[in-house]
Motif scaffolding. Structure first.
Motif, PDB file in Angstrom:
ATOM      1  N   MET A 119     -12.686 -34.933  10.811  1.00 64.21           N
ATOM      2  CA  MET A 119     -11.833 -33.954  10.153  1.00 64.21           C
ATOM      3  C   MET A 119     -12.356 -32.543  10.340  1.00 64.21           C
ATOM      4  N   VAL A 120     -11.465 -31.594  10.066  1.00 62.94           N
ATOM      5  CA  VAL A 120     -11.780 -30.172  10.099  1.00 62.94           C
ATOM      6  C   VAL A 120     -11.448 -29.593   8.728  1.00 62.94           C
ATOM      7  N   VAL A 121     -12.383 -28.838   8.164  1.00 65.09           N
ATOM      8  CA  VAL A 121     -12.164 -28.152   6.892  1.00 65.09           C
ATOM      9  C   VAL A 121     -12.448 -26.669   7.095  1.00 65.09           C
ATOM     10  N   ILE A 122     -11.476 -25.843   6.791  1.00 63.39           N
ATOM     11  CA  ILE A 122     -11.623 -24.393   6.906  1.00 63.39           C
ATOM     12  C   ILE A 122     -11.574 -23.806   5.505  1.00 63.39           C
ATOM     13  N   THR A 123     -12.587 -23.031   5.151  1.00 67.89           N
ATOM     14  CA  THR A 123     -12.640 -22.395   3.832  1.00 67.89           C
ATOM     15  C   THR A 123     -12.373 -20.905   3.978  1.00 67.89           C
ATOM     16  N   LEU A 124     -11.414 -20.410   3.206  1.00 64.20           N
ATOM     17  CA  LEU A 124     -11.019 -19.004   3.227  1.00 64.20           C
ATOM     18  C   LEU A 124     -11.262 -18.402   1.850  1.00 64.20           C
ATOM     19  N   THR A 125     -12.064 -17.365   1.765  1.00 61.84           N
ATOM     20  CA  THR A 125     -12.342 -16.727   0.480  1.00 61.84           C
ATOM     21  C   THR A 125     -11.495 -15.468   0.322  1.00 61.84           C
ATOM     22  N   ALA A 126     -11.624 -14.835  -0.844  1.00 61.85           N
ATOM     23  CA  ALA A 126     -10.863 -13.619  -1.126  1.00 61.85           C
ATOM     24  C   ALA A 126     -11.156 -12.524  -0.113  1.00 61.85           C
ATOM     25  N   ASP A 127     -12.397 -12.460   0.380  1.00 59.17           N
ATOM     26  CA  ASP A 127     -12.750 -11.439   1.368  1.00 59.17           C
ATOM     27  C   ASP A 127     -11.931 -11.596   2.643  1.00 59.17           C
ATOM     28  N   TRP A 128     -11.751 -12.839   3.080  1.00 59.01           N
ATOM     29  CA  TRP A 128     -10.977 -13.050   4.306  1.00 59.01           C
ATOM     30  C   TRP A 128      -9.517 -12.700   4.086  1.00 59.01           C
ATOM     31  N   PHE A 129      -8.938 -13.132   2.965  1.00 54.00           N
ATOM     32  CA  PHE A 129      -7.537 -12.821   2.694  1.00 54.00           C
ATOM     33  C   PHE A 129      -7.315 -11.316   2.651  1.00 54.00           C
ATOM     34  N   ALA A 130      -8.266 -10.581   2.045  1.00 55.07           N
ATOM     35  CA  ALA A 130      -8.138  -9.124   1.974  1.00 55.07           C
ATOM     36  C   ALA A 130      -8.181  -8.500   3.365  1.00 55.07           C
ATOM     37  N   SER A 131      -9.109  -8.954   4.203  1.00 61.28           N
ATOM     38  CA  SER A 131      -9.227  -8.388   5.548  1.00 61.28           C
ATOM     39  C   SER A 131      -8.031  -8.739   6.415  1.00 61.28           C
ATOM     40  N   ALA A 132      -7.404  -9.911   6.149  1.00 63.66           N
ATOM     41  CA  ALA A 132      -6.240 -10.345   6.927  1.00 63.66           C
ATOM     42  C   ALA A 132      -4.935  -9.770   6.388  1.00 63.66           C
ATOM     43  N   GLY A 133      -4.988  -9.116   5.219  1.00 65.03           N
ATOM     44  CA  GLY A 133      -3.787  -8.548   4.634  1.00 65.03           C
ATOM     45  C   GLY A 133      -2.818  -9.590   4.122  1.00 65.03           C
ATOM     46  N   ILE A 134      -3.349 -10.744   3.689  1.00 64.26           N
ATOM     47  CA  ILE A 134      -2.518 -11.841   3.193  1.00 64.26           C
ATOM     48  C   ILE A 134      -2.738 -12.006   1.696  1.00 64.26           C
ATOM     49  N   ASP A 135      -1.665 -12.135   0.955  1.00 63.69           N
ATOM     50  CA  ASP A 135      -1.744 -12.343  -0.487  1.00 63.69           C
ATOM     51  C   ASP A 135      -2.025 -13.822  -0.775  1.00 63.69           C
ATOM     52  N   PRO A 136      -3.152 -14.156  -1.405  1.00 63.12           N
ATOM     53  CA  PRO A 136      -3.453 -15.569  -1.666  1.00 63.12           C
ATOM     54  C   PRO A 136      -2.703 -16.161  -2.855  1.00 63.12           C
ATOM     55  N   GLU A 137      -2.005 -15.332  -3.623  1.00 63.21           N
ATOM     56  CA  GLU A 137      -1.360 -15.812  -4.849  1.00 63.21           C
ATOM     57  C   GLU A 137      -0.395 -16.977  -4.632  1.00 63.21           C
ATOM     58  N   PRO A 138       0.389 -16.983  -3.544  1.00 64.72           N
ATOM     59  CA  PRO A 138       1.323 -18.113  -3.366  1.00 64.72           C
ATOM     60  C   PRO A 138       0.640 -19.468  -3.245  1.00 64.72           C
ATOM     61  N   PHE A 139      -0.672 -19.487  -2.973  1.00 68.25           N
ATOM     62  CA  PHE A 139      -1.360 -20.763  -2.757  1.00 68.25           C
ATOM     63  C   PHE A 139      -2.156 -21.203  -3.986  1.00 68.25           C
ATOM     64  N   LYS A 140      -1.976 -20.505  -5.097  1.00 68.56           N
ATOM     65  CA  LYS A 140      -2.636 -20.863  -6.342  1.00 68.56           C
ATOM     66  C   LYS A 140      -1.652 -21.639  -7.192  1.00 68.56           C
ATOM     67  N   PRO A 141      -2.038 -22.264  -8.317  1.00 59.93           N
ATOM     68  CA  PRO A 141      -3.217 -22.035  -9.156  1.00 59.93           C
ATOM     69  C   PRO A 141      -4.400 -22.919  -8.795  1.00 59.93           C
ATOM     70  N   HIS A 142      -5.426 -22.849  -9.635  1.00 62.05           N
ATOM     71  CA  HIS A 142      -6.655 -23.612  -9.445  1.00 62.05           C
ATOM     72  C   HIS A 142      -6.365 -25.105  -9.365  1.00 62.05           C
ATOM     73  N   LEU A 143      -7.011 -25.738  -8.369  1.00 62.31           N
ATOM     74  CA  LEU A 143      -6.919 -27.177  -8.128  1.00 62.31           C
ATOM     75  C   LEU A 143      -5.515 -27.626  -7.703  1.00 62.31           C
ATOM     76  N   SER A 144      -4.701 -26.679  -7.236  1.00 63.87           N
ATOM     77  CA  SER A 144      -3.419 -27.101  -6.666  1.00 63.87           C
ATOM     78  C   SER A 144      -3.670 -27.694  -5.285  1.00 63.87           C
ATOM     79  N   ILE A 145      -2.937 -28.730  -4.958  1.00 63.01           N
ATOM     80  CA  ILE A 145      -3.073 -29.423  -3.680  1.00 63.01           C
ATOM     81  C   ILE A 145      -1.694 -29.498  -3.034  1.00 63.01           C
ATOM     82  N   ARG A 146      -1.599 -28.977  -1.825  1.00 66.24           N
ATOM     83  CA  ARG A 146      -0.338 -29.014  -1.092  1.00 66.24           C
ATOM     84  C   ARG A 146      -0.557 -29.719   0.244  1.00 66.24           C
ATOM     85  N   SER A 147       0.345 -30.593   0.573  1.00 65.68           N
ATOM     86  CA  SER A 147       0.240 -31.277   1.862  1.00 65.68           C
ATOM     87  C   SER A 147       0.901 -30.434   2.941  1.00 65.68           C
ATOM     88  N   TRP A 148       0.446 -30.584   4.167  1.00 68.64           N
ATOM     89  CA  TRP A 148       1.144 -29.986   5.311  1.00 68.64           C
ATOM     90  C   TRP A 148       1.090 -30.980   6.455  1.00 68.64           C
TER      91      TRP A 148
END
Length: 318
Positions: free
Chosen positions: A127-156
């Motif tokens: 498997m591959v696991v990619i971790t993205l923190t607030a610093d990365w979202f800020a530098s990428a100009g992406i709002d992380p809010e749509p992927f919250k709240p805490h412990l939410s799990i979404r399949s893709w």
């Protein structure tokens, strides 16, 4: 860069870091518990890549604290270990061997949580696991809010290309040094883009007017449409696949996504065609076929209307 090896409890603890605990019938610290490779690399500020390609030699339970808040993008190629974050199980059983079905998930951690994994002897985990923190979202100009709240799990649902990229990442590459890091980052970013785009298109909670079972069916329908399996089906056939009346299914889909089933399917096929133009350099004629257009001119018009540019402007020159 990952390299294949036999890994004992001491090496496992050193690689995972502080707070790691392993429970196994194996008593000796130098006894082998895994065979294969895994790596954890910081690609840039707030952007981490963890690749695993191992066989479990013994039944084992490991748990350790995840201290860094962030959003995790996971693509499991093979494996059926039981995994949980903060006591919340992660439904990501990809199976084993030739019958394995790659699966993806996005997990949001807004605070420190305990990670736990229970694995069985003789099973493989790739498997591959990619971790993205607030610093990365800020530098990428992406709002992380749509992927919250805490412990939410979404399949893709990973595409064939995403699966191929993950296969590349879990295997040793021929690159070294800075070029290896660039190789990893370029591929990891493709997985992130695909996963976040899918997750962002999913409704975050059941819309008013939909019962939980209806909402679950609409989410299954979305995955069915995204897989391409419904590309040549009419509404009646799609409804039969979902076990629902066509008019009811259409109405419920509108409640969840604000558009018709066919508008959504057309949009996803255009996005697929755009990705193939940009990443594989296919012809505009072939892209039109992927998007479901018999006329290249009509495809170009629809493409420009949706993306604001002509297909030939995004096509990779190869």
């Amino acid at each position: 860069m990952p390299s294949s090896a036999v890994i004992d409890l001491v090496a496992l603890s050193q690689r995972i870091g502080r707070g790691h605990q392993a429970e196994s019938k194996v008593q000796a610290a130098d006894a082998a518990v895994l065979e294969g490779s895994f790596s954890l690399d910081r690609l840039r500020e707030g952007f981490f890549l963890h690749c695993t390609n191992v066989t479990h030699l013994h039944d084992m339970t490991v748990h350790f604290p995840l201290l860094q808040p962030g959003i995790k993008v996971l693509l499991k190629l093979e494996g059926n270990a039981e995994v949980s974050f903060g006591g919340t199980p992660l439904p990501l059983d990809a199976g084993q061997g030739s019958s394995a079905t790659p699966r993806g998930a996005i997990v949001t951690l807004s605070q420190a949580e305990d990670f736990k994994r229970c694995s069985r002897a003789g099973t493989r985990e790739r498997m591959v696991v990619i971790t993205l923190t607030a610093d990365w979202f800020a530098s990428a100009g992406i709002d992380p809010e749509p992927f919250k709240p805490h412990l939410s799990i979404r399949s893709w649902q990973p595409s064939a290309r995403a699966i191929g990229i993950a296969e590349q990442l879990v295997r040793p590459s021929s690159f070294t040094g800075p070029m290896h890091a660039l190789y990893q980052e370029s591929r990891a970013l493709e997985l992130v883009a695909e996963a976040l785009a899918q997750a962002d298109s999913q409704p975050r909670e059941a819309p008013a007017g939909l019962r939980p079972g209806e909402y679950q069916r609409i989410c299954r329908l979305q995955q069915f449409l995204d897989s391409g399996a419904a590309n040549h089906l009419d509404l009646t056939a799609i409804a039969q696949e979902m076990g629902c009346n066509p008019n009811t299914l259409q109405q419920q889909f509108r409640l969840a996504f604000g558009q018709t089933i066919f508008d959504y399917r057309r949009q996803r096929r255009l996005q697929h065609a755009a990705a193939e133009l940009q990443q594989s350099g296919i012809s505009v004629a072939r892209a039109a076929e992927i998007a479901g257009y018999s006329s290249q001119a009509n495809f170009s018009t629809a493409f420009r209307r949706h993306f604001g540019v002509a297909p030939k402007q995004v096509r990779l020159k190869i």
